[in-house]
Scaffold this active site. Structure first.
Site, PDB file in Angstrom:
ATOM      1  N   HIS A 246       1.917   4.403  -3.078  1.00  0.00           N
ATOM      2  CA  HIS A 246       1.926   5.862  -2.663  1.00  0.00           C
ATOM      3  C   HIS A 246       3.232   6.411  -3.353  1.00  0.00           C
ATOM      4  O   HIS A 246       3.506   7.978  -3.670  1.00  0.00           O
ATOM      5  CB  HIS A 246       2.082   6.392  -1.232  1.00  0.00           C
TER       6      HIS A 246
ATOM      7  N   HIS B 293       0.814  -1.159  -0.186  1.00  0.00           N
ATOM      8  CA  HIS B 293       0.254   0.475   0.091  1.00  0.00           C
ATOM      9  C   HIS B 293       0.920   1.282  -0.318  1.00  0.00           C
ATOM     10  O   HIS B 293       0.589   2.358  -0.903  1.00  0.00           O
ATOM     11  CB  HIS B 293      -0.835  -0.131   0.989  1.00  0.00           C
ATOM     12  N   GLU B 294       2.277   1.485   1.135  1.00  0.00           N
ATOM     13  CA  GLU B 294       2.236   2.711   1.398  1.00  0.00           C
ATOM     14  C   GLU B 294       3.892   2.331  -0.330  1.00  0.00           C
ATOM     15  O   GLU B 294       3.903   3.851  -0.429  1.00  0.00           O
ATOM     16  CB  GLU B 294       3.634   2.440   2.180  1.00  0.00           C
TER      17      GLU B 294
END
Length: 426
Positions: free
Chosen positions: A25, A21-22
């Site tokens: 980003h 997920h990170e």
């Protein structure tokens, strides 16, 4: 499965779904030219920290998520004002370091009083050097050192807010997007591991065995081939097996099985299940399968995404309409407990559960809740419509309040999880 292995796999699941997920980003922020100051897994105090390039990668104490800190999202902590005495390290006619304290200990530097400074647009600093004003150009990756901490400057073109609406929206949406991609891949992996049911099966296999059920105390094992129940050959007919068990009621049922080519007989007495109003022994049956084709893998994985997305939204609906008890809401402790249970059942079950968790994390983060990605996308959307951004201070306050409320809820559900665990209700 060994306890140490179960614990390792449980931690690995959390690490993978949060990291992917990170990373979404991080990757799209870097691609847009945004300075990423920190890539963190977890919250709270740092357990491990290493800097690679411009970014510091950290592992933090509380395993309740993670974050990617981009320049310009929050007010910069370090500031330099006119009249302040600083020391500059200059290399190739450009300032590479700006020291704000312990100036007497710095060697090979230029020291003076700041008369003018711009670290965002023109990238310069002017110092009063014994009555003479000298202007220095600042390197776009210069570091500011204060109290032993290094902070890289963020020129305006490296800040989050300077990028286009589309680039910023992509950097935010990329986190949930990566969770959706991971979920789809893992569902596809599960299809490849499990195969697809044969059209005319002639075998039935023992699937999962429910804890504290009649079967849990028997000699049945997952993967055993069931070829007869109470002397009746069942082939691949699961319904026939269920009917025989239900009709036996409190009488022991004889299961004829094959395990590693050797025939065994296992006797199990069914117990009445109030939920289904029938007699059960506590096993699920896996059908006979064949390898899945590429198109079947793709299609079934897509169907699983759809089914579990609907299930997740049904859960959100119950929360919104208050159709739940506090004990129904699980936090990190209960999620870890379920994950460890799936890990103990086998890699296929754990992979399927990881896919669901990744899908859930992606959907949850897109909810319009302050501090989550969904809320940040709403603010970007408002900016796109009205042609100018929302006041950054107001937006930061909204996200701060949302984050505080989420952390409070996390504390409550974690306490509830631990309480239920102590009482043995899970």
């Amino acid at each position: 499965m060994e306890t140490i292995q179960v614990v390792f796999l449980t931690v690995l699941v959390f690490f993978v779904i949060v990291t992917i997920h990170e990373w979404g980003h991080y990757y799209f922020a870097k691609r847009a030219g945004i300075l990423v100051r920190e890539f963190a897994i977890g919250f709270g105090p740092k357990l491990f920290s290493i800097k690679r390039g411009e970014t510091r990668f950290t592992l933090r104490l509380v395993p309740a998520g993670g974050f990617v800190r981009m320049a310009g999202e929050d007010p910069e902590i370090v500031d330099v004002s006119e009249g302040q005495t600083v020391a500059l390290r200059v290399k190739d006619d450009k300032v590479t370091r700006i020291y704000l304290d312990r100036l007497d200990e710095r060697s090979g530097v230029v020291r003076g009083e700041v008369t003018a400074i711009d670290l965002e647009r023109d990238l310069f600093v002017s110092l009063d050097l014994d009555g003479e004003i000298e202007r220095f150009r600042v390197h776009p990756q210069a570091l500011m050192i204060s109290k032993g901490k290094e902070t890289q400057i963020a020129p305006i073109d490296r800040q989050f807010g300077s990028k286009s609406v589309g680039a910023r929206a992509m950097a935010i949406f990329a986190g949930p997007m990566m969770n959706f991609i991971l979920a789809f891949v893992l569902f596809a992996v599960c299809v490849q591991m499990a195969g697809v049911p044969k059209e005319n099966p002639d075998k039935l296999f023992v699937g999962s065995i429910t804890d504290k059920s009649p079967a849990s105390g028997s000699d049945l094992k997952r993967g055993d081939t069931i070829f007869a129940v109470n002397g009746t050959p069942i082939g691949g007919n699961f319904k026939l097996m269920v009917d025989i068990i239900n009709k036996s009621k409190d009488t022991a049922v004889k299961f004829d099985i094959i395990r590693e080519g050797v025939k065994h007989s296992v006797n199990i007495t069914p117990a009445f299940d109030k939920e289904s109003q029938s007699y059960r022994v506590g096993i699920s049956a896996d059908p006979q399968t064949r390898p899945a084709t590429f198109m079947e893998t793709f299609t079934i994985a897509g169907k699983q995404m759809k089914v579990w997305t609907i299930n997740i939204f049904e859960g959100f609906k119950k929360i919104i309409t208050a159709q739940f008890k506090l004990s129904d809401i699980g936090g990190p402790v209960r999620t870890a407990q379920y994950t460890s249970q799936f890990a103990a059942e086998g890699i296929d079950k754990l992979t399927f559960w990881t896919a669901i968790l990744s899908l859930y994390l992606g959907i949850f983060n897109l909810m319009p809740i302050p501090a989550l990605d969904g809320s940040r996308l709403i603010f970007i959307g408002i900016e796109a419509v009205r042609g100018r951004p929302v006041n950054p201070n107001r937006e930061s306050m909204v996200h701060f309040i949302g984050f505080a409320l989420i952390m409070l809820l996390m504390v409550v559900v974690t306490f509830n999880d631990i309480l239920l665990l102590v009482r043995g209700e899970q």
